[in-house]
Design an enzyme around this catalytic site. Structure first.
Site, PDB file in Angstrom:
ATOM      1  N   GLN A 483      -7.407   0.067   1.737  1.00 13.64           N
ATOM      2  CA  GLN A 483      -8.678   0.224   2.441  1.00 13.64           C
ATOM      3  C   GLN A 483      -9.411   1.463   1.937  1.00 13.64           C
ATOM      4  O   GLN A 483     -10.620   1.426   1.710  1.00 13.64           O
ATOM      5  CB  GLN A 483      -8.430   0.317   3.946  1.00 13.64           C
ATOM      6  CG  GLN A 483      -7.906  -1.001   4.508  1.00 13.64           C
ATOM      7  CD  GLN A 483      -7.691  -0.966   6.013  1.00 13.64           C
ATOM      8  OE1 GLN A 483      -7.684   0.095   6.622  1.00 13.64           O
ATOM      9  NE2 GLN A 483      -7.511  -2.132   6.601  1.00 13.64           N
ATOM     10  N   ASP A 629       1.759  -5.266   6.117  1.00 13.45           N
ATOM     11  CA  ASP A 629       1.372  -5.982   7.345  1.00 13.45           C
ATOM     12  C   ASP A 629       2.470  -6.925   7.838  1.00 13.45           C
ATOM     13  O   ASP A 629       2.360  -7.490   8.924  1.00 13.45           O
ATOM     14  CB  ASP A 629       0.097  -6.801   7.102  1.00 13.45           C
ATOM     15  CG  ASP A 629      -1.115  -5.901   6.931  1.00 13.45           C
ATOM     16  OD1 ASP A 629      -1.080  -4.757   7.409  1.00 13.45           O
ATOM     17  OD2 ASP A 629      -2.096  -6.346   6.304  1.00 13.45           O
TER      18      ASP A 629
HETATM   19  C1  S3P Z   1      -6.056  -4.094   4.093  1.00 13.95           C
HETATM   20  C2  S3P Z   1      -5.216  -3.095   3.703  1.00 13.95           C
HETATM   21  C3  S3P Z   1      -4.045  -2.668   4.476  1.00 13.95           C
HETATM   22  C4  S3P Z   1      -3.673  -3.671   5.541  1.00 13.95           C
HETATM   23  C5  S3P Z   1      -4.845  -4.190   6.286  1.00 13.95           C
HETATM   24  C6  S3P Z   1      -5.835  -4.851   5.335  1.00 13.95           C
HETATM   25  C7  S3P Z   1      -7.208  -4.423   3.248  1.00 13.95           C
HETATM   26  O1  S3P Z   1      -4.326  -1.439   5.094  1.00 13.95           O
HETATM   27  O2  S3P Z   1      -2.744  -3.114   6.437  1.00 13.95           O
HETATM   28  O3  S3P Z   1      -4.444  -5.173   7.241  1.00 13.95           O
HETATM   29  O4  S3P Z   1      -7.804  -5.512   3.431  1.00 13.95           O
HETATM   30  O5  S3P Z   1      -7.551  -3.622   2.376  1.00 13.95           O
HETATM   31  P1  S3P Z   1      -4.079  -0.065   4.287  1.00 13.95           P
HETATM   32  O6  S3P Z   1      -4.649  -0.269   2.971  1.00 13.95           O
HETATM   33  O7  S3P Z   1      -4.798   1.004   5.041  1.00 13.95           O
HETATM   34  O8  S3P Z   1      -2.599   0.111   4.300  1.00 13.95           O
END
Ligand code: S3P
Length: 749
Positions: A483, A629
């Site tokens: 993210q 996840d």
């Molecule tokens: C996601 C990245 C993950 C994941 C989230 C979706 C994404 O989070 O847990 O459900 O779509 O980039 P993080 O990248 O913060 O770990």
């Protein structure tokens, strides 16, 4: 003159005498309902109309009927004024001249400012035992003959207490409405009048006006003969009481004018669009309105998960001992769905998406872009058409962007919005408001963005646009987060110079892949991704694979349910997401992939999972970001495995939709499994799992994990607060049932 009937109420009265002044639909329904509830010893009605008096008695709406105000209110403990707003003044002046003792006075006027002014004028001050109220209920029927004891059931009643309102008076009025089954809410007076002008008064004005316009046309008879459907639906409220509505518009003049002016402006725009054949504007307004209407319908039906709806709760009840069989396709990938809307919106031309996840999280992203002026058609059975506006075509949204439970929406949008020249505010629900946003706000700040966060770097985020040009930077991420990486790459599209992000461990790379799919160059060198500004995205087709994170529940279900054999079709097997497959295989899982292919830059396969006895393992550190996840589901696998499973290096799990380490450990312990949380992971000893009640902490993945645990449990598992399952996996219960899981849903609306 007084008339009397014998009372039929039961129960313990808490009000001696109730006096209802004005026995129309509202007053009559209140009187009738309270009389039936047994809350009052005696209900007295007061109305000047002889026919109304007679009917009120013969229909059993009141115990006593009179046309004399002084007689009605004598010894009354509660007085309800239910006369038209402009008749209020006269009634209040007569009341002010009487000795009302300790009587509580309340009213049902649709505008509160005018009523409060009338009270002040009549009494010379605002009596503390006066409680302004407004039931949001009605019917196009009027008069005491329409009085219905159930009229207010599950309807809102708004009370607008004033600074000096007596708390016991407020409590009594609240109690009376609640006895009629109403949802009672308090609201500041000015807000009430503004909100009602927009949601009730304006629609009534339009309905009256449309019917009048059509009725006065010479061919009106012909017109009305064909006016079924839309006309009938739209104008139902034009059959409402004209006197009451005349008074409402005179009393709430200013707020109504504000709403009417805004509407007139928008109507003129639509007129111009029709005249100019401006298809895009028409489609934009209609798609936005349709989706807003669907959203409101959910709220009205108490299905949405939005803030005001959190009072609603859904429990899952899963019975023990089933197994899973068959061939299913789980909904589309959440991460890819979010990105398809974001990149499709800032692309040039049209993007066609298939397999889009119609879950609350990705719909929040879709709505955000509609709010920023992007015309998006659908979703309809997973198909979405996005009419991209280009990198610089987004418009300022009309208000804060609410993204509900969705961390991905908030973090990725933060990067994109930092590059816009307008200011935006991103808000979320109670769970999202606890999650850390400093991880995106801080590096964006280093790039030159001006972002204010809530306390402790949490939402809401206020992103000031057009402050200064973003500057590219070389950022080494302290946490492995797709993210954060995606957020910075999106900001990099709007920065000067290049933006490079280095990740400490591989994280999902959907943003990089999709940018390339839109024709935007991205350089990937090992753990470092670089993007340069100055290129454009071109609309394309996107086929969203089934979400491996949703498939994971069924992969674990098949692995632990003896006799299971399940095929999951078209699942995304991006190498940055397959930790769950690797970990389950290392535990002894029987998983085979077939039909491996690539769709739109993402690898997919059909996954067959058969039951196999599992054994505990030390989960390899390098698999942690690849299964981030899926741990809640994997913990269930660990609980069913022989021996000990140890997870380390997963402190990120503590800041997901819930503290997934603690919440899962607590839940497993409830079921009799030894699960010891550690700061960055958990140690689980496999063993026999019993039944019990599990709190999902409003976390979708916790709820679904314990639902599948039932396959190996010896007793029933009841999971509370499962409403958020719709954020990532709409239709979970039905799909689970279709493969053999014995589960049902219990709605506690
Ligand atoms: C996601 C990245 C993950 C994941 C989230 C979706 C994404 O989070 O847990 O459900 O779509 O980039 P993080 O990248 O913060 O770990």
């Amino acid at each position: 003159m007084s008339r009397r009937v014998t009372t039929v109420s039961s129960g313990a009265p808490i009000i001696g005498r109730l006096a209802v002044i004005g026995l129309g639909l509202i007053g009559g329904s209140f009187a009738r309902g309270l009389r039936q509830s047994g809350l009052c010893r005696e209900v007295v009605g007061c109305d000047p109309d002889p026919a109304t008096q007679q009917l009120a008695i013969s229909l059993g709406v009141v115990d006593v009927m009179t046309d004399d105000l002084a007689t009605a209110v004598q010894g009354a403990e509660l007085i309800l004024l239910a006369v038209p707003v402009l008749a209020m003044q006269g009634v209040l002046e007569r009341l002010a001249a009487l000795d009302l003792g300790q009587a509580v006075i309340t009213d049902t006027g649709s505008t509160k400012g005018a009523v409060v002014e009338a009270v002040r004028a009549a009494f010379g001050h605002l009596p503390p035992r006066f409680v302004p109220g407004h039931p949001i209920a009605g019917s196009e029927r009027s008069g005491v003959e329409a009085a219905d004891a159930g009229l207010f059931r599950r309807h809102k009643v708004i009370l607008t207490p004033l600074e000096d309102t007596d708390q016991s008076a407020l409590a009594l009025v609240r109690r009376a409405w609640q006895a009629l089954g109403a949802d009672v809410e308090d609201m500041p007076l000015e807000d009430h009048d503004e909100v009602l002008a927009a949601t009730s008064h304006l629609p009534h004005l339009l309905a009256f006006s449309l019917v009048d316009t059509l009725a006065s046309r010479s061919e009106n008879l012909e017109i009305f003969r064909y006016a079924a459907g839309g006309f009938r639906d739209f104008t139902r409220i034009a059959a409402s009481d004209p006197v009451m509505w005349r008074d409402v518009f005179l009393a709430n003049r200013d707020a109504v004018l504000r709403s009417l002016d805004a509407f007139t402006r928008d109507l003129s725009r639509l007129r111009a669009a029709v005249e100019d054949g401006d298809a895009n504007t028409l489609l934009g307004v209609f798609t936005r309105a349709r989706s807003a209407r669907e959203h409101f319908s959910k709220i009205l039906a108490r299905r949405a998960y939005m803030e005001p709806m959190q009072t609603q709760s859904i429990n899952f009840i899963a019975s023990p001992g089933a197994n899973v069989q068959g061939r299913i396709r789980v909904p589309g990938d959440k991460s890819i769905s979010h990105r398809s809307i974001m990149l499709g919106s800032i692309a040039e031309g049209v993007t066609e998406v298939e397999g889009f996840l119609e879950g609350e999280d990705s719909l929040a992203t879709l709505q955000a872009f509609r709010d920023m002026g992007v015309v998006i058609e659908g979703p309809q059975r997973g198909r979405v058409t996005i009419n991209g506006v280009g990198l610089h075509g987004l418009q300022a949204p009309p208000g804060p962007i609410y993204v509900g439970n969705s961390g991905t929406s908030m973090r990725l949008l933060a990067g994109l919005l930092a590059g816009q020249d307008f200011t935006t505010e991103l808000t979320g629900d109670a769970s999202l408001t606890k999650r850390p946003m400093g991880r995106v706000a801080n590096p964006l700040g280093e790039m030159g963005a001006t972002i204010e966060t809530g306390e402790g770097g949490r939402p809401p985020l206020r992103i000031r646009g057009g402050q200064s040009q973003l500057k590219g930077m070389d950022y080494v991420m302290p946490v492995a987060s797709a993210q954060v990486k995606s957020c910075l790459l999106l900001a990099g599209l709007y920065a000067t110079g290049s933006t490079a992000v280095t990740e400490p461990a591989p994280t999902r790379d959907h943003t990089e892949r999709m940018l390339k799919g839109f024709g935007y160059p991205v350089k990937v060198e090992g753990a470092r991704v670089t993007i340069e500004p100055g290129h454009k995205l071109t609309g394309c087709k996107i086929d969203v694979p089934a979400d491996i994170s949703s498939a994971a529940f069924f992969m674990v279900a098949a692995s632990i349910g003896e006799g299971s054999d399940l095929i999951l079709e078209h699942v995304g097997i991006n190498p940055t997401r397959i930790g769950v497959i690797n970990i389950l295989r290392a535990m002894g899982g029987d998983i085979t992939l077939s039909n491996e292919r690539e769709v739109g830059g993402e690898p997919v396969a059909d996954i067959r999972v058969r039951y196999a006895p599992l054994k505990g393992i030390e989960i390899p550190l390098d698999q942690v970001p690849l299964a981030i996840d899926e741990f809640p589901a994997l913990f269930i696998a660990a609980a069913c495995a022989e021996g000990r499973t140890v997870l380390r290096g997963a402190e990120e799990l503590r800041v997901k939709e819930s503290d997934r380490i603690q919440v899962m450990a607590d839940g497993l312990q409830t079921l009799g499994i030894k699960a010891e949380p550690t700061p960055d992971g958990v140690i689980i000893e496999g063993g026999e799992m019993g039944g019990g009640t599990i709190d999902s902490h409003m976390d979708h993945r916790i709820a679904m994990s314990f639902a599948i645990a039932s396959l190996r449990a010896t007793g029933e598992i009841r999971i509370t607060d499962c409403i958020h399952v719709g954020t990532s996996f709409p239709g979970f219960i039905d799909l689970a049932k279709s493969v053999g899981i014995v589960i049902r849903q219990e709605d506690n609306a």
